[in-house]
Design a protein around this motif. Structure first.
Motif, short mmCIF file in Angstrom:
data_model
loop_
_atom_site.label_atom_id
_atom_site.label_comp_id
_atom_site.label_asym_id
_atom_site.label_seq_id
_atom_site.Cartn_x
_atom_site.Cartn_y
_atom_site.Cartn_z
N GLN A 62 -38.28 52.39 -65.04
CA GLN A 62 -39.06 51.94 -63.89
C GLN A 62 -40.03 50.86 -64.36
OE1 GLN A 62 -41.71 54.85 -62.29
NE2 GLN A 62 -41.99 53.79 -60.36
N GLY A 63 -40.04 49.73 -63.72
CA GLY A 63 -40.97 48.68 -64.12
C GLY A 63 -40.61 47.33 -63.53
N GLU A 64 -41.42 46.34 -63.86
CA GLU A 64 -41.18 44.99 -63.36
C GLU A 64 -41.89 43.99 -64.26
OE1 GLU A 64 -42.82 44.68 -59.49
OE2 GLU A 64 -44.85 45.18 -60.10
N GLN A 65 -41.53 42.72 -64.09
CA GLN A 65 -42.20 41.62 -64.77
C GLN A 65 -42.79 40.70 -63.71
OE1 GLN A 65 -40.11 39.56 -67.93
NE2 GLN A 65 -40.96 37.61 -67.26
N VAL A 66 -44.08 40.51 -63.78
CA VAL A 66 -44.77 39.66 -62.80
C VAL A 66 -44.21 38.24 -62.89
CG1 VAL A 66 -46.99 38.77 -62.04
CG2 VAL A 66 -46.81 41.09 -62.97
N ASP A 67 -43.96 37.60 -61.73
CA ASP A 67 -43.48 36.22 -61.59
C ASP A 67 -42.04 36.03 -62.08
OD1 ASP A 67 -45.92 35.54 -60.58
OD2 ASP A 67 -46.71 34.91 -62.54
N VAL A 68 -41.32 37.13 -62.34
CA VAL A 68 -39.94 36.92 -62.75
C VAL A 68 -39.06 36.54 -61.57
CG1 VAL A 68 -39.12 39.29 -62.41
CG2 VAL A 68 -38.06 37.86 -64.14
N GLY A 69 -39.48 36.89 -60.39
CA GLY A 69 -38.73 36.53 -59.20
C GLY A 69 -38.96 37.56 -58.13
N PRO A 70 -38.86 37.18 -56.89
CA PRO A 70 -39.13 38.12 -55.80
C PRO A 70 -38.07 39.22 -55.74
CG PRO A 70 -38.18 36.09 -54.96
CD PRO A 70 -38.49 35.84 -56.40
N GLY A 71 -38.54 40.48 -55.67
CA GLY A 71 -37.63 41.61 -55.52
C GLY A 71 -36.91 42.02 -56.78
N LEU A 72 -37.21 41.43 -57.94
CA LEU A 72 -36.51 41.79 -59.18
C LEU A 72 -37.28 42.90 -59.90
CD1 LEU A 72 -35.45 38.27 -60.49
CD2 LEU A 72 -34.12 39.90 -59.18
N THR A 73 -36.57 44.00 -60.25
CA THR A 73 -37.21 45.14 -60.93
C THR A 73 -36.28 45.65 -62.03
OG1 THR A 73 -36.23 46.80 -59.49
CG2 THR A 73 -38.29 45.82 -58.75
N TYR A 74 -36.85 46.56 -62.85
CA TYR A 74 -36.06 47.21 -63.89
C TYR A 74 -35.55 48.58 -63.43
CZ TYR A 74 -39.06 44.10 -66.69
OH TYR A 74 -39.74 43.04 -67.17
N ASP A 75 -35.85 48.98 -62.19
CA ASP A 75 -35.60 50.35 -61.76
C ASP A 75 -34.11 50.68 -61.83
OD1 ASP A 75 -38.22 50.25 -61.28
OD2 ASP A 75 -38.12 50.56 -59.11
N GLY A 76 -33.82 51.91 -62.24
CA GLY A 76 -32.43 52.34 -62.21
C GLY A 76 -32.09 53.34 -63.31
N LEU A 77 -30.98 54.03 -63.10
CA LEU A 77 -30.48 55.02 -64.03
C LEU A 77 -29.34 54.41 -64.84
CD1 LEU A 77 -30.90 58.09 -64.69
CD2 LEU A 77 -28.98 58.53 -63.16
N THR A 78 -29.42 54.47 -66.16
CA THR A 78 -28.39 53.86 -67.00
C THR A 78 -27.88 54.88 -68.02
OG1 THR A 78 -30.07 53.05 -68.52
CG2 THR A 78 -29.32 51.54 -66.80
N PRO A 79 -26.58 54.88 -68.31
CA PRO A 79 -26.02 55.75 -69.35
C PRO A 79 -26.11 55.07 -70.72
CG PRO A 79 -24.25 54.64 -68.22
CD PRO A 79 -25.52 54.17 -67.56
N ASN A 80 -25.38 55.64 -71.68
CA ASN A 80 -25.27 55.05 -73.02
C ASN A 80 -26.62 54.89 -73.70
OD1 ASN A 80 -22.48 54.76 -72.59
ND2 ASN A 80 -22.82 52.82 -71.55
N ASP A 81 -27.47 55.90 -73.53
CA ASP A 81 -28.75 55.92 -74.23
C ASP A 81 -28.57 56.79 -75.48
OD1 ASP A 81 -31.79 55.25 -73.82
OD2 ASP A 81 -31.71 57.33 -74.48
N ALA A 82 -28.68 56.19 -76.67
CA ALA A 82 -28.37 56.90 -77.92
C ALA A 82 -29.53 56.79 -78.90
CB ALA A 82 -27.10 56.34 -78.56
N ALA A 83 -29.62 57.80 -79.78
CA ALA A 83 -30.69 57.81 -80.78
C ALA A 83 -30.19 58.50 -82.04
CB ALA A 83 -31.93 58.51 -80.25
N LEU A 84 -30.79 58.13 -83.17
CA LEU A 84 -30.50 58.73 -84.47
C LEU A 84 -31.81 58.96 -85.20
CD1 LEU A 84 -27.81 57.82 -87.05
CD2 LEU A 84 -30.18 57.72 -87.76
N THR A 85 -31.98 60.18 -85.73
CA THR A 85 -33.17 60.51 -86.51
C THR A 85 -32.72 61.10 -87.84
OG1 THR A 85 -34.46 60.97 -84.52
CG2 THR A 85 -35.30 61.86 -86.60
N LEU A 86 -33.22 60.54 -88.93
CA LEU A 86 -32.89 61.01 -90.28
C LEU A 86 -34.19 61.40 -90.97
CD1 LEU A 86 -30.79 61.41 -92.52
CD2 LEU A 86 -31.17 59.04 -93.19
N THR A 87 -34.26 62.65 -91.46
CA THR A 87 -35.48 63.17 -92.09
C THR A 87 -35.12 63.78 -93.44
OG1 THR A 87 -36.32 63.72 -89.89
CG2 THR A 87 -37.49 64.64 -91.78
N GLY A 88 -35.96 63.51 -94.43
CA GLY A 88 -35.81 64.12 -95.75
C GLY A 88 -37.15 64.59 -96.28
N TRP A 89 -37.12 65.68 -97.09
CA TRP A 89 -38.37 66.28 -97.58
C TRP A 89 -38.30 66.46 -99.08
CZ3 TRP A 89 -42.23 66.71 -94.11
CH2 TRP A 89 -41.88 66.68 -92.76
#
Length: 534
Positions: A62-89
């Motif tokens: 959810q969001g927007e960029q001021v002056d990017v254009g009328p009615g343009l937003t980032y709103d929406g649901l998107t797939p393919n969200d991935a993450a990797l976490t590597l931890t060592g002690w």
């Protein structure tokens, strides 16, 4: 269209923005509440040496960029969200971690997609941890990197330029043990000193934070390795403003997805598992006692390590071997295979040193047998005959005073019994032996009649028509010459012995037969003569 209700539910759940000052207290209160319900006798989570976490799911931006254009937003649901976490002690308290995330991104005009792409986010730095009963705390600091949505090139259409933020950051994580093996995780990340720039080297200022939570449950355990399934939720809030242009971009990103964490645990858990009775490995070899050949598929019962006081069944491999983990001390193992007698052995199991070896030698079971009771009698009166010789294969016995003999240990199936005695005609009889049972056979012997003539009877027929023939029967040794009657029958009286018999008839091929008879016996001789060819 079946997936739209689910997307709507996720959208409503994720579109409730809350400032960082509200979210962190809520997460801490939730963690403390769940920790208070934890069984006081529960053990703290074991420290891992290393872990790898992979996540895949959905994100709502959810969001927007001021002056990017009328009615343009980032709103929406998107797939393919991935993450990797590597931890060592390195030990119990100090370690380090690497986090990488890939975010799908779209710029929309109302519901139409204008452009899109992907953004990356990551962090790297040292970490420390501390266990307080069922709660584990982790604190970290280091370098953070984030690509943020920023657009330019508006002459034709907006172009994703990916503003970049570099920051020193601090992070925290709380892990709480719950009943039934579940764990609850809460974490947060806050950038401190910031440096940002857009495409073309334009300077920018940026701020933001990341918070998240997860519910974990182990699904696979292999000695020191653990596989954990996780349901993760994360929220990020980022802003970026280009200096001197007034252009400002702001986004709120909420993620939800499944993750799998693979962790290598410390030695502490393994040490506690084997406290008390020590254990060691035993290599069992199952072989044939006579040939020494390995016996595959043998069922071997050994003491159970999972439930003390009980046993478990293992199966030998193609080489007749198996490897069992048993308690230290003298332990027994029993092997059983169809067709073999069970065998039991004892092995000395040591918690230290090489594996013990035990060989179990199995003997084949004796084949099932039966017995036959033979009774020998004289003539029709049935008078028992003692001291009569009874032969069956390699077995030779004599009847007792009541004419009975018992043949034991015979293989199941048909058997031939030969009976002979002086002054009596020898006889052969057949009987059937049944496994596990005693069968009976009565043999009747007839007395020999010395000097009594033997009788030869028979019939001569045509081999072509089957009709009786008037034929001549000649026995030269006995000086017998006779003719058959109208029915083709003949009778001749001779002394006991072996005779050559010639049979001839007009227009038929003469045949010669050899016949052996004993005094007082009767022999039957039926002959078919073949017509002569023209």
């Amino acid at each position: 269209m079946g997936h739209l209700p689910l997307f709507s539910i996720l959208r409503r759940a994720l579109r409730r923005p809350s400032p960082l000052s509200d979210i962190l207290p809520r997460l801490l209160l939730l963690v403390l509440a769940l920790a208070s319900t934890r069984d006081a006798r529960a053990e703290p989570p074991e420290p891992e040496r290393a872990s790898l976490r992979l996540r895949y799911g959905l994100s709502f931006r959810q969001g927007e960029q001021v002056d990017v254009g009328p009615g343009l937003t980032y709103d929406g649901l998107t797939p393919n969200d991935a993450a990797l976490t590597l931890t060592g002690w390195m030990g119990t308290y100090l370690g380090g971690g690497l986090d990488l995330q890939r975010e799908a991104f779209e710029l929309k005009d109302a519901t139409s997609r204008v452009t899109g792409g992907s953004l990356a986010r990551g962090s790297l730095g040292p970490r420390g941890r501390l266990s307080l009963g069922p709660v584990r705390l982790e604190l970290g600091a280091g370098y953070g990197f984030a690509q943020l949505p920023l657009f330019g090139g508006f002459t034709a259409a907006p172009v994703l330029q990916r503003g970049v933020r570099h920051a020193a950051l601090v992070a925290g994580r709380v892990l709480v043990e719950l009943p039934a093996g579940f764990q609850l995780e809460a974490r947060g990340e806050l950038p401190l000193t910031l440096s940002a720039h857009a495409a073309g080297g334009m300077k920018a200022s940026s701020s933001g934070y990341v918070v998240g939570a997860a519910l974990l449950h182990p699904v696979v355990r292999r000695e020191r390795w653990t596989g954990t399934l996780m349901l993760e939720v994360q929220q990020a809030h980022d802003t970026m403003e280009l200096e001197g242009s007034g252009l400002r971009s702001e986004q709120r990103l909420r993620r939800m997805g499944l993750a799998l964490e693979v962790a290598w645990r410390d030695d502490a858990r393994t040490s506690r598992v084997i406290e008390g009775p020590r254990q060691g490995f035993v290599v069992l070899n199952i072989v044939d006692a006579e040939t020494g050949t390995p016996i595959p598929g043998a069922r071997v019962r050994v003491p159970s390590m999972k439930t003390p006081g009980t046993s478990e069944e293992l199966v030998s491999d193609a080489q007749g071997q198996l490897r069992a983990l048993l308690p230290e001390g003298e332990q027994s193992a029993q092997a059983s295979v169809e067709g073999y007698e069970d065998a039991t052995g004892v092995a000395s199991v040591s918690g230290e040193g090489p594996s013990a070896t035990l060989q179990l030698r199995l003997r084949k079971k004796a084949p099932p047998t039966g017995s036959l009771k033979v009774k020998v009698v004289q003539g029709k009166g049935g008078t028992p005959l003692p001291d009569v010789r009874v032969v069956s294969g390699s077995i030779q016995l004599r009847t007792d005073m009541v004419g009975v003999v018992l043949l034991d240990g015979l293989a199941p199936g048909p058997v031939v019994i030969a009976v002979s005695a002086p002054g009596f005609r020898a006889a052969e009889e057949a009987a059937v032996v049944v496994a596990g049972q005693a069968s009976e056979l009565v043999v009747v012997l007839s007395q020999e009649h010395k000097g009594e003539l033997a009788t030869l009877v028979g019939q001569v027929r045509s081999a072509r028509s089957g009709q009786p023939l008037v034929a001549t029967v000649t026995i030269p040794q006995a000086k017998v010459r006779t003719r058959t009657d109208k029915g083709g029958g003949f009778t001749a009286r001779v002394r006991g012995g072996t005779y050559r018999i010639t049979l001839s008839a007009p227009r038929h091929v003469t045949q010669t037969k050899m016949v052996t008879v004993r005094d007082g016996e009767q022999a039957i001789l039926n002959v078919d003569l073949f017509p002569r060819g023209r």
